[in-house]
Design a protein around this motif. Structure first.
Motif, PDB file in Angstrom:
ATOM      1  N   ARG A  50       0.760  -1.611   0.058  1.00 43.86           N
ATOM      2  CA  ARG A  50       0.031   0.121  -0.028  1.00 43.86           C
ATOM      3  C   ARG A  50       0.697   1.250   0.267  1.00 43.86           C
ATOM      4  NH1 ARG A  50      -3.543  -0.897   4.730  1.00 43.86           N
ATOM      5  NH2 ARG A  50      -1.845   0.488   5.640  1.00 43.86           N
ATOM      6  N   LYS A  51       1.575   1.181   1.104  1.00 47.23           N
ATOM      7  CA  LYS A  51       2.872   2.475   1.516  1.00 47.23           C
ATOM      8  C   LYS A  51       3.406   2.355  -0.196  1.00 47.23           C
ATOM      9  CE  LYS A  51       6.344   3.833   4.205  1.00 47.23           C
ATOM     10  NZ  LYS A  51       7.369   3.343   4.794  1.00 47.23           N
ATOM     11  N   LEU A  52       4.086   1.783  -0.933  1.00 39.05           N
ATOM     12  CA  LEU A  52       4.539   1.652  -1.955  1.00 39.05           C
ATOM     13  C   LEU A  52       4.058   1.575  -2.692  1.00 39.05           C
ATOM     14  CD1 LEU A  52       8.060  -0.584  -1.764  1.00 39.05           C
ATOM     15  CD2 LEU A  52       7.660   1.473  -0.363  1.00 39.05           C
ATOM     16  N   GLY A  53       3.151   1.133  -3.191  1.00 39.07           N
ATOM     17  CA  GLY A  53       2.516   1.142  -4.534  1.00 39.07           C
ATOM     18  C   GLY A  53       1.858   2.541  -4.625  1.00 39.07           C
ATOM     19  N   VAL A  54       0.613   2.963  -4.057  1.00 43.77           N
ATOM     20  CA  VAL A  54      -0.181   2.920  -3.867  1.00 43.77           C
ATOM     21  C   VAL A  54      -0.091   4.510  -3.722  1.00 43.77           C
ATOM     22  CG1 VAL A  54      -2.330   4.681  -2.644  1.00 43.77           C
ATOM     23  CG2 VAL A  54      -2.406   1.808  -2.646  1.00 43.77           C
ATOM     24  N   ASN A  55       1.056   5.149  -2.915  1.00 44.49           N
ATOM     25  CA  ASN A  55       2.015   6.284  -2.947  1.00 44.49           C
ATOM     26  C   ASN A  55       2.621   6.565  -4.057  1.00 44.49           C
ATOM     27  OD1 ASN A  55       0.185   6.052  -0.522  1.00 44.49           O
ATOM     28  ND2 ASN A  55       2.248   6.495   0.853  1.00 44.49           N
ATOM     29  N   SER A  56       3.282   5.712  -4.595  1.00 46.80           N
ATOM     30  CA  SER A  56       3.936   6.219  -5.916  1.00 46.80           C
ATOM     31  C   SER A  56       3.075   6.523  -7.202  1.00 46.80           C
ATOM     32  CB  SER A  56       4.725   5.040  -6.072  1.00 46.80           C
ATOM     33  OG  SER A  56       5.655   5.314  -5.326  1.00 46.80           O
ATOM     34  N   GLY A 152       8.027  -3.770  -3.170  1.00 47.72           N
ATOM     35  CA  GLY A 152       8.896  -3.641  -5.053  1.00 47.72           C
ATOM     36  C   GLY A 152       8.630  -4.300  -5.657  1.00 47.72           C
ATOM     37  N   THR A 153       8.394  -5.917  -6.027  1.00 49.48           N
ATOM     38  CA  THR A 153       8.308  -6.560  -7.267  1.00 49.48           C
ATOM     39  C   THR A 153       7.174  -6.686  -6.909  1.00 49.48           C
ATOM     40  OG1 THR A 153      10.652  -7.199  -5.953  1.00 49.48           O
ATOM     41  CG2 THR A 153       9.879  -9.009  -7.794  1.00 49.48           C
ATOM     42  N   LEU A 154       6.379  -6.716  -6.945  1.00 51.79           N
ATOM     43  CA  LEU A 154       4.874  -7.256  -7.024  1.00 51.79           C
ATOM     44  C   LEU A 154       4.118  -5.521  -6.787  1.00 51.79           C
ATOM     45  CD1 LEU A 154       3.797  -9.665  -4.205  1.00 51.79           C
ATOM     46  CD2 LEU A 154       4.164 -10.015  -6.327  1.00 51.79           C
ATOM     47  N   MET A 155       5.000  -4.599  -6.492  1.00 56.90           N
ATOM     48  CA  MET A 155       3.569  -3.227  -6.989  1.00 56.90           C
ATOM     49  C   MET A 155       4.125  -2.331  -8.694  1.00 56.90           C
ATOM     50  SD  MET A 155       1.450  -3.981  -5.146  1.00 56.90           S
ATOM     51  CE  MET A 155       0.623  -1.884  -5.325  1.00 56.90           C
ATOM     52  N   VAL A 156       5.475  -2.398  -8.623  1.00 56.07           N
ATOM     53  CA  VAL A 156       6.268  -2.392  -9.466  1.00 56.07           C
ATOM     54  C   VAL A 156       5.091  -2.012 -10.865  1.00 56.07           C
ATOM     55  CG1 VAL A 156       7.470  -0.914 -10.913  1.00 56.07           C
ATOM     56  CG2 VAL A 156       8.246  -0.789  -8.466  1.00 56.07           C
ATOM     57  N   LYS A 205       9.980  -7.245 -17.266  1.00 55.17           N
ATOM     58  CA  LYS A 205      10.881  -6.127 -17.061  1.00 55.17           C
ATOM     59  C   LYS A 205      10.475  -4.871 -15.359  1.00 55.17           C
ATOM     60  CE  LYS A 205      12.128  -2.531 -20.138  1.00 55.17           C
ATOM     61  NZ  LYS A 205      12.212  -1.922 -21.593  1.00 55.17           N
ATOM     62  N   SER A 206       9.038  -4.305 -15.895  1.00 56.88           N
ATOM     63  CA  SER A 206       8.986  -4.194 -14.305  1.00 56.88           C
ATOM     64  C   SER A 206       9.542  -4.987 -12.843  1.00 56.88           C
ATOM     65  CB  SER A 206       7.416  -3.224 -14.533  1.00 56.88           C
ATOM     66  OG  SER A 206       7.111  -3.416 -16.104  1.00 56.88           O
ATOM     67  N   CYS A 207       9.426  -6.379 -12.807  1.00 51.76           N
ATOM     68  CA  CYS A 207       9.057  -7.081 -11.897  1.00 51.76           C
ATOM     69  C   CYS A 207      11.032  -6.592 -11.567  1.00 51.76           C
ATOM     70  CB  CYS A 207       8.700  -8.079 -12.228  1.00 51.76           C
ATOM     71  SG  CYS A 207       7.447  -8.947 -12.533  1.00 51.76           S
ATOM     72  N   SER A 208      11.916  -6.893 -12.694  1.00 52.37           N
ATOM     73  CA  SER A 208      12.829  -6.782 -12.317  1.00 52.37           C
ATOM     74  C   SER A 208      13.509  -5.375 -11.712  1.00 52.37           C
ATOM     75  CB  SER A 208      13.479  -7.245 -13.763  1.00 52.37           C
ATOM     76  OG  SER A 208      13.502  -6.066 -14.255  1.00 52.37           O
ATOM     77  N   PHE A 209      12.997  -4.085 -12.520  1.00 49.70           N
ATOM     78  CA  PHE A 209      12.781  -2.963 -11.688  1.00 49.70           C
ATOM     79  C   PHE A 209      12.901  -3.033 -10.357  1.00 49.70           C
ATOM     80  CE2 PHE A 209      12.250  -1.388 -16.274  1.00 49.70           C
ATOM     81  CZ  PHE A 209      13.846  -1.541 -16.632  1.00 49.70           C
ATOM     82  N   GLY A 210      12.226  -3.114 -10.149  1.00 47.83           N
ATOM     83  CA  GLY A 210      11.184  -2.973  -8.760  1.00 47.83           C
ATOM     84  C   GLY A 210      11.780  -3.535  -7.808  1.00 47.83           C
ATOM     85  N   PHE A 211      12.201  -4.689  -8.275  1.00 43.25           N
ATOM     86  CA  PHE A 211      13.462  -5.861  -7.370  1.00 43.25           C
ATOM     87  C   PHE A 211      14.831  -5.229  -6.663  1.00 43.25           C
ATOM     88  CE2 PHE A 211      16.939  -8.681  -7.035  1.00 43.25           C
ATOM     89  CZ  PHE A 211      16.387  -9.335  -5.411  1.00 43.25           C
ATOM     90  N   VAL A 212      15.331  -4.634  -8.106  1.00 47.33           N
ATOM     91  CA  VAL A 212      16.388  -3.969  -8.073  1.00 47.33           C
ATOM     92  C   VAL A 212      16.318  -2.469  -6.995  1.00 47.33           C
ATOM     93  CG1 VAL A 212      18.102  -2.338  -9.518  1.00 47.33           C
ATOM     94  CG2 VAL A 212      17.862  -4.542  -9.758  1.00 47.33           C
TER      95      VAL A 212
END
Lengths: 260, 284
Positions: A50-56, A152-156, A205-212
């Motif tokens: 919620r914090k990383l996803g919604v707020n971003s 991050g990996t799931l929400m990005v 690609k986005s999953c990998s970016f979120g992880f990194v």
């Protein structure tokens, strides 16, 4: 002149790089092991999502909206007189989904999420809050790192999907209002080169970016030394390293998945 | 239920902090560790909690060697141990109530009602009744410190490690904390190691006081023994007389210089029976 000096410098640099890579690999392995601590991380992961996803979302949508507008205008400028105008839809859709949606969002989030994580964990490190967790028998990796990395990996990818949609909608709106195109023309172009794999590619690609973004932020935060200055250094490093890795990964995925 | 530190060496890069530290804390005993800033007192405490591992030497808590424990065993041991941090180390994002509940929730075996009751009781013990819903940022430095203490005692640990529990507090609050430390020992039989600069507190709460100097414990004794010690480094520290410590250090340096010069002279004297006496002199 001492002829061994260049060798010494190169050797020291290589050793430093290898040991940094070793420390980072051990940190990633610790995260893997901490996944077994099911009592701790699942609830915290939902909170972080919620914090990383919604707020971003606002920053990502703002960025993609303007990217969509500019893409449509630049495509029209490039195609005028040579290529049919409905190709504007093709260019906006393809570019947003394959490249600009994930990469621009990733770079923006490395500043927002990566810096936030590094500063938060860095402050926790220098104010002994991570030690306090340890003394109360909490594994700080499963309590602090795993929820953030998973979130991050799931929400990005979710944010990137929203960004893609908003970018395309803004491109379409621009085509209607400023380029005297019709909706059917734009959609014709959009469907022309569409391949369902594009969505898979964008999400992967986005999953990998979120992880990194999150793992680098956590690593830098966890290894913060000193006081406020140390937190500043960790935050800067988190953003710079994550941004560089995003671009490297972008090239890697293009080279491995987009080759015919 | 005792703590034994034997021959602990610890360095960070080129800087050697502990150089063969020996210290025992018996079951149910309160020992204060005093010494100059930067002497390695907090580093010593972190070794006991397993937050730092010694370069050399052994740390034994409750009969178990801490550096050799598995992560699971270490966490089990830590649930028997409360740690009061020098700057409280409260979790900024949580209320004081949630901070105090952290250890209780991890230890388990309590209902939510029991947890809330224990939070209220622990905060009451440190004079913070009704602070459950406040955030750490809304508290003064002294209140934060007391909240940190409440968090450490909430889950009834067998061991309490205090890192300067009274520094920066007003005299009345200092007295409250001192009494609390004594009560934790009397009521619950807690074994405590207290790091402090405050000699008044150390005399009031301690069964024994240990002085850490240059990485070693140079004197251990009851408060009365420490008061009447002949060791000039300890007396200089306790009485706040730096010149006494400087004199003692200068004398020690001179003795060390003479001791190292003696074997060199013997070597220069040459062969035979003189050379044979060198090892004896070096030992001396």
């Amino acid at each position: 002149m001492n002829w061994t000096l260049p060798l010494t410098v190169v050797g020291a640099a290589v050793l430093g790089l290898l040991s940094a890579f070793g420390r980072f690999s051990r940190f990633v392995a610790d995260c893997g092991r901490a996944l077994a601590d099911l009592r701790t991380w699942p609830g915290l992961t939902v909170m972080q999502m919620r914090k990383l996803g919604v707020n971003s979302l606002p920053i990502a949508l703002f960025l993609s909206a303007f990217t969509g507008i500019v893409l449509a205008l630049q495509a029209s400028y490039t195609f005028t007189g040579a290529i049919p105008m409905y190709f504007v839809g093709a260019l906006v859709g393809k570019t947003m989904i394959l490249e600009l949606g994930p990469v621009l969002t990733g770079l923006a989030l490395s500043g927002r999420i990566g810096a936030n994580i590094a500063a938060e964990l860095g402050t926790m490190r220098v104010s002994e809050q991570i030690d306090a967790l340890e003394t109360m028998a909490y594994n700080p990796v499963s309590y602090l790192v795993v929820p953030r990395v998973l979130a991050g990996t799931l929400m990005v990818p979710v944010i990137v999907i929203f960004a893609n949609v908003i970018g395309i909608i803004c491109g379409w709106f621009t085509a209607l209002q400023m380029l005297e195109m019709s909706t059917s023309q734009f959609i014709r172009g959009l469907r022309l080169f569409y391949d369902p794999f594009d969505i898979t590619y964008s999400v992967l690609k986005s999953c990998s970016f979120g992880f990194v973004i999150t793992i680098v932020g956590c690593y830098q935060g966890f290894n913060t030394q000193g006081g406020a200055e140390g937190v500043g250094v960790a935050t800067t490093r988190a953003v710079v390293i994550a941004s560089v890795l995003i671009l490297v990964l972008d090239a890697f995925w293009a080279a491995t998945l987009l080759q015919q | 239920m005792s703590i034994q530190l034997t021959g602990i060496h610890k360095g960070f890069g080129p800087k050697q902090i502990l150089r063969g530290l020996d210290l025992d804390v018996e079951e149910g005993e309160t020992v204060s560790l005093v010494g100059f800033s930067g002497a390695g007192k907090s580093v010593t405490l972190k070794h006991i909690a397993g937050l730092l591992m010694p370069d050399k030497g052994t740390v034994v808590v409750d009969g178990k060697e801490v550096p050799k424990l598995s992560r699971k065993e270490l966490y089990q041991m830590r649930l028997e141990m409360g740690y009061v941090f020098q700057f409280a180390a409260l979790f900024d994002s949580m209320t004081i109530g949630d901070n105090v509940a952290m250890g209780l929730r991890q230890k388990g075996g309590m209902s939510e009602k029991e947890i809330q009751d224990r939070i209220a009781e622990s905060l009451g013990r440190v004079g913070l009744d009704g602070f459950e819903k406040r955030l750490p940022s809304e508290l003064s430095g002294g209140q934060r410190k007391r909240a940190g203490l409440a968090r450490a005692i909430a889950y009834r640990p067998k061991y309490l490690l205090y890192d300067e529990p009274t520094s920066g507090l007003d005299p009345v609050t200092t007295e409250v904390i001192d009494r609390l430390i004594i009560r934790m020992k009397e009521d619950l039989g807690v074994t405590s190691l207290v790091i402090t600069h405050d000699m008044k507190s150390a005399y009031a709460i301690s069964d024994r006081i240990a002085m850490l100097f240059e990485g070693r414990v140079v004197e251990v004794g009851t408060p009365d023994e420490i008061r009447s010690t002949k060791n000039r480094i300890v007396r200089g520290f306790v009485e706040g007389r730096p010149e006494m410590i400087e004199e003692a250090e200068a004398e020690a340096a001179e003795e060390a210089r003479l001791a190292s010069a003696a074997p060199a002279r013997t070597q220069q004297d040459g062969d035979g029976h003189h050379a044979g006496r060198a090892p004896h002199r070096r030992d001396a």
